[in-house]
Structures are given as structure tokens and as C-alpha cells.
Write an enzyme that holds these catalytic residues in place. Structure first.
Site, mmCIF file in Angstrom:
data_model
loop_
_atom_site.group_PDB
_atom_site.id
_atom_site.type_symbol
_atom_site.label_atom_id
_atom_site.label_comp_id
_atom_site.label_asym_id
_atom_site.label_seq_id
_atom_site.Cartn_x
_atom_site.Cartn_y
_atom_site.Cartn_z
ATOM 1 C CB ALA A 64 -0.914 0.003 1.216
ATOM 2 N N GLY A 109 0.955 -5.659 0.612
ATOM 3 C CA GLY A 109 -0.031 -5.883 -0.435
ATOM 4 C C GLY A 109 0.581 -6.361 -1.742
ATOM 5 C CD GLU A 112 -2.087 -8.823 1.903
ATOM 6 O OE1 GLU A 112 -2.850 -9.345 2.740
ATOM 7 O OE2 GLU A 112 -2.029 -7.589 1.710
ATOM 8 C CD GLU A 132 0.813 -6.532 5.396
ATOM 9 O OE1 GLU A 132 0.381 -6.504 4.231
ATOM 10 O OE2 GLU A 132 1.599 -7.405 5.808
#
Length: 259
Positions: A64, A109, A112, A132
Site C-alpha cells: 500500500a 499488499g 498478497e 504489516e
């Protein structure tokens, strides 16, 4: 509007490139919106036999966009994470095989997103991690679920609890990566070779095989076998199946048309 994602076509293969190298290809609101649009386009592309994902610049994707995130109110954060989840889920649900081409880094992310792909090829200098918890949050776009299913809960907990960044060699050893090569170019070339092998097979068969595997993972064996038979039966009336039999008899390479 600046395009932060590019699509390059290489015959029957679509190559999606993240193009925010100045921001380490971080997932901004704008970029995630474009990714959702691109993925929706890919989902309807009956000619694409595989989709590759890669990043421009120093690495794949840093996760992110934290600079942007720092300016958001709580509701905006929830909306942004929801959109990232939507984009990554859409990648996972693409009907054709998907391959993440990693180099440099794939964090948060970004990893991910790679986990939502069917396969992951990486250069040896790549670092990966779900980092995270170091930011007082947890992987919110499927990381806790997909990583545990891929490498087992013990390794997933170790990596997520510690926010560790591991190298490609270790990631390969624990089953997170499909293959590792010494350089970015070699990793991409190896993925390209596999992609061409995939593209040479019956496209409907490959899509149905992916569907059967993915659907079967969430049910018991008996139900999984039913799903496999359902997928198999759908291929019996296809022209590609008849073409494969003719080509075998005539000792030539089949010409599949995806019908």
C-alpha cells in the site's frame, strides 16, 4: 489521468505491468482502481492463455502507498483496503493461469497480490514479506489466508508475526515461490518458457483444470472429484478435443482455437 498500469500483449499472453517506479509501485487509490479495471478486462479476454504481472523499476510492488494512507481518515482507509481486497480477489479469480514475476521486493499488499497468482517466479535478489505487523496492522488483502494455505500455518505465523523480510532462496525452500533464477532477466525468461508451454495446450482444458483445482481446495475429496468430473465433461463436446485426437493420429502439433 496518468496510467499506472500498462498491458502488453505478446501473442496469446497478456503482460500487466505496474508502472509507478518512483513510488516503488505502491498501491495508491488511483492504481488500485486501474488494476480493478484491467483485471475485469482480462477476465473477459477469451484469447488470453495466460497473464503475467510484473513491476517497473527497482521491484515488484512495495504494498500500500503509506504516504497516501497517512492522509486518510479511518473510513477512507477501510474503503482503500476493501478495494485492494477486491482487486486481488479478482486476480485470483481470473480464469486463465496467472504468473507473478518478482524482482527487488514484494512486500505487504505486493506479496498478497503475488500470492493470488497461480505461480511466482523471482530473481535471486528479491526480498518478500508480509510486513504489516510492524505497522500495527495485519495483512488485510488475503495474506493471512493465502500464505497459510500455501506454506502451512507454522511458517505463515513465523513470517507474519515477525514481519520478516526473507530472501528468494528461503522463500523457494518453504514453498512460497515456484522458481528462482540468478537475475531478473533469467527469471522472466524461465517464466516465459513455462507460459509458452501453457499457451501450447488446450486453453479451455487449462482453464477448466485451474477451476477444478481452485474449487476443490475448499471442499472434501468426494466433492472435489465431482467437480473434476464436471469440468472434464464440459470439454468432451469441444472442437479442441477433436482437434487434439486428429493431431495425435496425424502426428502433428494441434491447432487449438479455444472452442
Amino acid at each position: 489521468m496518468r496510467m499506472t498500469i500498462h498491458i502488453e500483449r505478446q501473442g496469446d499472453v497478456a503482460h500487466v505491468v505496474f508502472a509507478r517506479p518512483e513510488a516503488r509501485n505502491a498501491l495508491s487509490v488511483e492504481m488500485v482502481g486501474q488494476l480493478i479495471e484491467v483485471t475485469a478486462e482480462m477476465a473477459q479476454d477469451v484469447k488470453a492463455r495466460a497473464v503475467l504481472f510484473s513491476g517497473e523499476g527497482a521491484g515488484f510492488c512495495a504494498g500500500a502507498d503509506l504516504k497516501e494512507r497517512a492522509t486518510m481518515e479511518e473510513d477512507a482507509v477501510k474503503r482503500h483496503v476493501t478495494l485492494i481486497r477486491q482487486a486481488i480477489r479478482a486476480i485470483e479469480q481470473l480464469p486463465m493461469p496467472t504468473i507473478a514475476l518478482l524482482h527487488g521486493f514484494a512486500f505487504g499488499g505486493g506479496l498478497e497480490l503475488a500470492l493470488a497468482c497461480d505461480l511466482r517466479f523471482a530473481a535471486r535478489d528479491t526480498l518478500v514479506g508480509l510486513t504489516e505487523t510492524a505497522l500495527a496492522i495485519l495483512p488485510g488483502a488475503g495474506g493471512t489466508q493465502r500464505l497459510a494455505r500455501l506454506i502451512g500455518p507454522m511458517h505463515a505465523k513465523r513470517l507474519i508475526f515477525s514481519a520478516a523480510r526473507i530472501d528468494a532462496t528461503e522463500a523457494l525452500q518453504i514453498g512460497l515461490l515456484t522458481d528462482v533464477a540468478d537475475t531478473k532477466e533469467e527469471a522472466f525468461a524461465r517464466a516465459g518458457e513455462l507460459t509458452q508451454q501453457i499457451a501450447g495446450n488446450g486453453p479451455l482444458a487449462v482453464r477448466q483444470a485451474k477451476w477444478a483445482i481452485d474449487q476443490g481446495l475448499s471442499v472434501d475429496l468426494a466433492k472435489g472429484l465431482e467437480l473434476e468430473w464436471e469440468a472434464y465433461q464440459s470439454l468432451i463436446p469441444t472442437s479442441d478435443r477433436v482437434e487434439a485426437l486428429h493431431a495425435f493420429r496425424e502426428k502433428r502439433k494441434p491447432q487449438f482455437e479455444g472452442r
